[in-house]
Design an enzyme around this catalytic site. Structure first.
Site, short mmCIF file in Angstrom:
data_model
loop_
_atom_site.label_atom_id
_atom_site.label_comp_id
_atom_site.label_asym_id
_atom_site.label_seq_id
_atom_site.Cartn_x
_atom_site.Cartn_y
_atom_site.Cartn_z
N CYS A 383 -37.19 88.79 -53.12
CA CYS A 383 -38.45 88.72 -52.39
C CYS A 383 -39.34 89.94 -52.72
CB CYS A 383 -38.21 88.56 -50.91
SG CYS A 383 -39.67 87.96 -50.01
N HIS A 518 -35.10 83.72 -51.15
CA HIS A 518 -33.96 84.42 -50.54
C HIS A 518 -32.68 83.61 -50.80
CE1 HIS A 518 -35.96 87.58 -48.09
NE2 HIS A 518 -36.99 86.76 -48.17
N GLU A 520 -29.70 84.38 -50.39
CA GLU A 520 -28.66 84.61 -49.38
C GLU A 520 -28.69 83.60 -48.25
OE1 GLU A 520 -32.12 87.38 -48.08
OE2 GLU A 520 -31.31 86.50 -49.92
#
Length: 545
Positions: A383, A518, A520
């Site tokens: 990001c 993102h 994750e």
């Protein structure tokens, strides 16, 4: 296995917060799912904010983002990581959202002029949201945020009390998680806090069917029997949840205590025999892996690691997939920018620059990116990490000395990152950026498609996929005006979305990748995200194979 109607498991907490209700709820859900049941899970938060989106990390930790763009409680991240399922905004609601909905209905005249009250209108709205989340599910697990006794939680507790009566016997159960503290001076575990917490719950009209005891040390049989008798539950319904080497051990620890037999008896279920073989193998790799790697985690919230919860968990998932312990070396980006020497980055196998908002610590992150690029150290930017990688490249390779983001300098002559006026949202609808709150305007939230450049590093990571969907949470975008200048100097735009830059990488570097999304948020223990895995593999081998 398909049940005739939805059954409910309500999870409450007592004594104090942060005992691990979310982990307990997710662990029970994991065992039930692996027993063949269709499981739903919901977090109800009593705070008055509409959602955690505007809350400081110091207040609430990480804001988790779902596919449909909901900014939710971080426990939804735990739910997804344990259950390996994508949730939505219907899986999390707050007091603020409940009251907002009721007031909007009142303004539309839907209550036919009645006086609006907590009972029945607020409580009914909570019940309706719970029931909607449980549609088409065998079992819905409902975690009530906060602690029993909090004044703001009373409508939620009243709602689950009424709903249990409504659905009838064997169709709902209450699980209460409490603290059994170990008093070092006395050398004893104390049950009185649990007894008081259950007493408070009973005063509200809820009797727990099961007690989960959070503790530093194991509870002996005598202590469990004492809790069972004093709290009015069956002896096999006192479950301990002691400190574990990994949160992913908790389902296995619960299973060893035969928690499913107790749940099956209360909810009239049969044949609860979960297949946990793959889970067990992964947990062994988490606890005792064969390899090790050291990653420099460069961020500005290193004293508040909960703000990076999904990312630190994703590193664990990648480590489990690669049988590797990922040792994190936390680097404060704000301190790094004031240092002449970058000694802290010299003993790591990879450098990770995390996302974030605001200017604080930005120059330190740029220093770390420059070090990774010039010293051929595997690098992953996420990001803001991608945006800063572009700025670093523009300053030091393109020689645009005033390159910056308009987030940090509105008047910069070379806005490498800027605030575009409009964009296409995840539903294909054009969104105009307008100021909706004093804290900011429209954000790009949720799952978006990333079109992948053929034969790129990103393509190899995603097994030659032409496109993937990953989740976003940002406001500023990389300026495509500089695309040709980047590519002429060896920086590849390897991922795009309708003209927006989604991923960049470097030629002739062991592993230099930065993504606007993102990764994750979609990583799970049993399905580690490919981007995170690729980075850890590169750090382990010092090259991507």
């Amino acid at each position: 296995m398909k049940l005739k109607q939805t059954k409910y498991i309500f999870v409450t907490g007592g004594v104090l917060s942060s005992l691990g209700k979310g982990i307990a709820a997710a662990s029970i859900g994991t065992l039930l799912k692996n027993s063949g049941l269709n499981i739903g899970i919901l977090k109800a938060d009593p705070y008055i904010n509409v959602d955690p989106g505007t809350m400081s990390p110091f207040e609430h930790g990480e804001v988790f983002v779902t596919d449909d763009g909901a900014e939710t409680d971080l426990d939804l991240g735990h739910y997804e990581r344990f259950l390996d399922e994508s949730l939505s905004q219907s899986n999390n609601f707050t007091t603020g959202r409940v009251y907002q909905s009721v007031i909007e209905k009142e303004r539309r005249g839907e209550y036919l002029g009645k006086t609006i009250q907590v009972i029945p209108h607020i409580v009914d709205e909570i019940k309706d949201r719970i029931k909607n989340a449980g549609k088409d599910k065998d079992i819905l697990i409902v975690e009530i945020g906060g602690t029993v006794g909090d004044i703001e939680g009373l409508p939620f507790l009243e709602a689950i009390r009424a709903l249990k009566l409504e659905v009838g016997k064997n169709n709902a159960m209450n699980i209460h998680l409490t603290l059994v503290p170990f008093i070092k001076a006395a050398g004893e575990l104390k049950t009185k806090p649990t007894q008081h917490s259950v007493g408070e719950l009973r005063r509200i009209g809820i009797s727990p069917d099961m007690i989960i005891c959070r503790s530093e040390k194991s509870l002996d049989k005598e202590l469990k029997n004492k809790i069972a008798i004093s709290c009015g539950v069956e002896k096999n319904c006192v479950i301990e949840s002691i400190d574990a080497a990994s949160i992913y051990q908790i389902p296995l620890n619960f299973l060893k205590q035969d928690i499913l037999s107790a749940i099956a008896n209360i909810l009239d279920l049969k044949n609860l025999k979960p297949d946990m073989e793959n889970w067990n193998n992964l947990v062994k790799r988490v606890i005792a892996p064969s390899n090790e790697v050291k990653i420099a985690f460069v961020g500005k919230y290193i004293d508040l690691k909960e703000s990076y919860k999904s990312l630190t968990e994703a590193l664990i998932h990648a480590g489990a997939a690669l049988d590797t312990k990922v040792n994190i070396k936390w680097i404060d980006s704000e301190k790094l920018q004031n240092l002449d020497s970058l000694e802290d980055l010299k003993d790591v196998n990879g450098i990770l620059v995390a996302g974030g908002f605001g200017y604080r610590g930005v120059e330190g992150k740029i220093k770390a990116i420059n070090y990774a690029r010039e010293h051929n150290i595997p690098f992953l930017g996420i990001c803001l990490g991608m945006q800063l990688a572009l700025i670093e490249f523009a300053r030091n390779v393109l020689k645009l000395k005033d390159a910056n983001s308009s987030e940090f300098d509105e008047k910069c002559q070379n806005p490498i990152v800027y605030l575009i006026d409009e964009f296409i949202d995840s539903n294909g609808t054009k969104q105009i950026r307008t100021s909706k709150t004093p804290l900011g305007g429209t954000m790009r939230l949720g799952s978006y498609e990333c079109e992948i450049k053929k034969d790129s590093l990103l393509s190899k990571i995603y097994h030659n996929a032409k496109s993937v969907k990953e989740r976003h949470r940002h406001r500023y975008e990389a300026n495509p005006k500089y695309k040709k200048m980047y590519e002429d100097k060896g920086l590849i735009i390897s991922g795009e979305n309708k003209g927006l830059i989604e991923a960049i990488e470097l030629k002739n570097h062991p592993f230099f990748l930065a993504v606007q999304f993102h990764p994750e948020f979609t990583s799970r223990l049993e399905n580690a995200n490919p981007v995170i895995c690729g980075f850890i593999k590169a750090a382990l081998n010092n090259e991507y194979n």
